[in-house]
Motif scaffolding. Structure first.
Motif, mmCIF file in Angstrom:
data_model
loop_
_atom_site.group_PDB
_atom_site.id
_atom_site.type_symbol
_atom_site.label_atom_id
_atom_site.label_comp_id
_atom_site.label_asym_id
_atom_site.label_seq_id
_atom_site.Cartn_x
_atom_site.Cartn_y
_atom_site.Cartn_z
ATOM 1 N N SER A 1 7.103 -3.105 -1.925
ATOM 2 C CA SER A 1 6.062 -2.110 -1.668
ATOM 3 C C SER A 1 6.348 -0.822 -2.439
ATOM 4 O O SER A 1 5.422 -0.144 -2.898
ATOM 5 N N SER A 2 7.610 -0.510 -2.629
ATOM 6 C CA SER A 2 7.968 0.634 -3.465
ATOM 7 C C SER A 2 7.571 0.375 -4.920
ATOM 8 O O SER A 2 7.054 1.273 -5.605
ATOM 9 N N SER A 3 7.778 -0.848 -5.396
ATOM 10 C CA SER A 3 7.344 -1.215 -6.751
ATOM 11 C C SER A 3 5.822 -1.108 -6.877
ATOM 12 O O SER A 3 5.314 -0.677 -7.922
ATOM 13 N N ALA A 4 5.111 -1.488 -5.832
ATOM 14 C CA ALA A 4 3.650 -1.363 -5.835
ATOM 15 C C ALA A 4 3.242 0.103 -5.929
ATOM 16 O O ALA A 4 2.332 0.458 -6.687
ATOM 17 N N ARG A 5 3.929 0.937 -5.176
ATOM 18 C CA ARG A 5 3.644 2.374 -5.219
ATOM 19 C C ARG A 5 3.879 2.914 -6.623
ATOM 20 O O ARG A 5 3.081 3.685 -7.149
ATOM 21 N N HIS A 6 4.966 2.510 -7.254
ATOM 22 C CA HIS A 6 5.278 2.967 -8.612
ATOM 23 C C HIS A 6 4.228 2.488 -9.618
ATOM 24 O O HIS A 6 3.918 3.206 -10.569
ATOM 25 N N ALA A 7 3.701 1.289 -9.404
ATOM 26 C CA ALA A 7 2.679 0.764 -10.315
ATOM 27 C C ALA A 7 1.426 1.642 -10.322
ATOM 28 O O ALA A 7 0.726 1.725 -11.328
ATOM 29 N N LEU A 8 1.175 2.307 -9.203
ATOM 30 C CA LEU A 8 -0.018 3.142 -9.096
ATOM 31 C C LEU A 8 0.186 4.563 -9.619
ATOM 32 O O LEU A 8 -0.759 5.333 -9.701
ATOM 33 N N MET A 9 1.418 4.895 -10.003
ATOM 34 C CA MET A 9 1.705 6.238 -10.516
ATOM 35 C C MET A 9 1.308 6.357 -11.984
ATOM 36 O O MET A 9 1.309 5.378 -12.717
ATOM 37 N N LEU A 10 1.009 7.562 -12.375
ATOM 38 C CA LEU A 10 0.677 7.845 -13.772
ATOM 39 C C LEU A 10 1.908 7.726 -14.644
ATOM 40 O O LEU A 10 3.009 7.945 -14.159
ATOM 41 N N PRO A 11 1.788 7.438 -15.900
ATOM 42 C CA PRO A 11 0.564 7.091 -16.607
ATOM 43 C C PRO A 11 0.246 5.606 -16.437
ATOM 44 O O PRO A 11 1.125 4.805 -16.125
ATOM 45 N N PHE B 1 -1.032 -4.980 -6.593
ATOM 46 C CA PHE B 1 -1.419 -6.092 -5.727
ATOM 47 C C PHE B 1 -0.415 -7.243 -5.828
ATOM 48 O O PHE B 1 -0.094 -7.886 -4.832
ATOM 49 N N HIS B 2 0.073 -7.491 -7.028
ATOM 50 C CA HIS B 2 1.067 -8.552 -7.206
ATOM 51 C C HIS B 2 2.326 -8.243 -6.387
ATOM 52 O O HIS B 2 2.859 -9.118 -5.683
ATOM 53 N N GLU B 3 2.793 -7.009 -6.467
ATOM 54 C CA GLU B 3 3.985 -6.615 -5.709
ATOM 55 C C GLU B 3 3.749 -6.714 -4.202
ATOM 56 O O GLU B 3 4.619 -7.174 -3.459
ATOM 57 N N ILE B 4 2.572 -6.303 -3.755
ATOM 58 C CA ILE B 4 2.245 -6.403 -2.327
ATOM 59 C C ILE B 4 2.198 -7.863 -1.898
ATOM 60 O O ILE B 4 2.686 -8.212 -0.817
ATOM 61 N N SER B 5 1.623 -8.717 -2.740
ATOM 62 C CA SER B 5 1.566 -10.146 -2.382
ATOM 63 C C SER B 5 2.974 -10.717 -2.233
ATOM 64 O O SER B 5 3.225 -11.540 -1.343
ATOM 65 N N LEU B 6 3.892 -10.289 -3.084
ATOM 66 C CA LEU B 6 5.286 -10.727 -2.956
ATOM 67 C C LEU B 6 5.905 -10.195 -1.664
ATOM 68 O O LEU B 6 6.629 -10.915 -0.967
ATOM 69 N N ALA B 7 5.638 -8.947 -1.358
ATOM 70 C CA ALA B 7 6.184 -8.344 -0.134
ATOM 71 C C ALA B 7 5.703 -9.067 1.114
ATOM 72 O O ALA B 7 6.452 -9.202 2.092
ATOM 73 N N LEU B 8 4.469 -9.545 1.083
ATOM 74 C CA LEU B 8 3.876 -10.159 2.275
ATOM 75 C C LEU B 8 4.107 -11.664 2.368
ATOM 76 O O LEU B 8 3.848 -12.260 3.415
#
Length: 109
Positions: free
Chosen positions: A10-20, A33-40
């Motif tokens: 979920s931290s990786s997902a958060r980082h994916a949404l950061m700029l740039p 979404f890929h990272e979240i799917s792995l987390a879940l």
């Protein structure tokens, strides 16, 4: 219950949404979404708090690609992400951030 893997993903997902967004916002959302799917994956969501369950439900709704056509092979999540409004993006970003924080807190990190 330990959530180290979920906290990491979920931290990786958060980082994916950061700029740039070097590959564009839609691809950043698809990556998140890929990272979240792995987390879940194989996580018993019913054992989580109501808040965590709500954030997960929000993300799963946005991640649902039923009916999404991907003729160019960009990936269904990327195709769907291109249809998101600013409000959708804010809801996704907030849900990812809150869920990542929750997993961090519950994991004791």
């Amino acid at each position: 219950m330990r959530f180290s893997y979920q906290a990491e993903k979920s931290s990786s997902a958060r980082h994916a949404l950061m700029l740039p967004h070097s590959l564009g916002e839609a691809q950043s959302i698809a990556d998140a979404f890929h990272e979240i799917s792995l987390a879940l994956h194989q996580l018993d969501v019913s054992k989580l708090s109501e808040s965590a369950q709500r954030w997960i439900a929000t993300l799963q709704d946005y991640m649902n690609t039923t009916g999404v056509s991907d003729p160019d092979g960009d990936g269904a999540w990327a195709v769907k992400a291109r249809t998101f409004t600013i409000d959708d993006q804010i809801l996704i970003s907030n849900a990812v951030d809150e869920l990542a924080h929750w997993f961090d807190h519950e994991d004791g990190t």
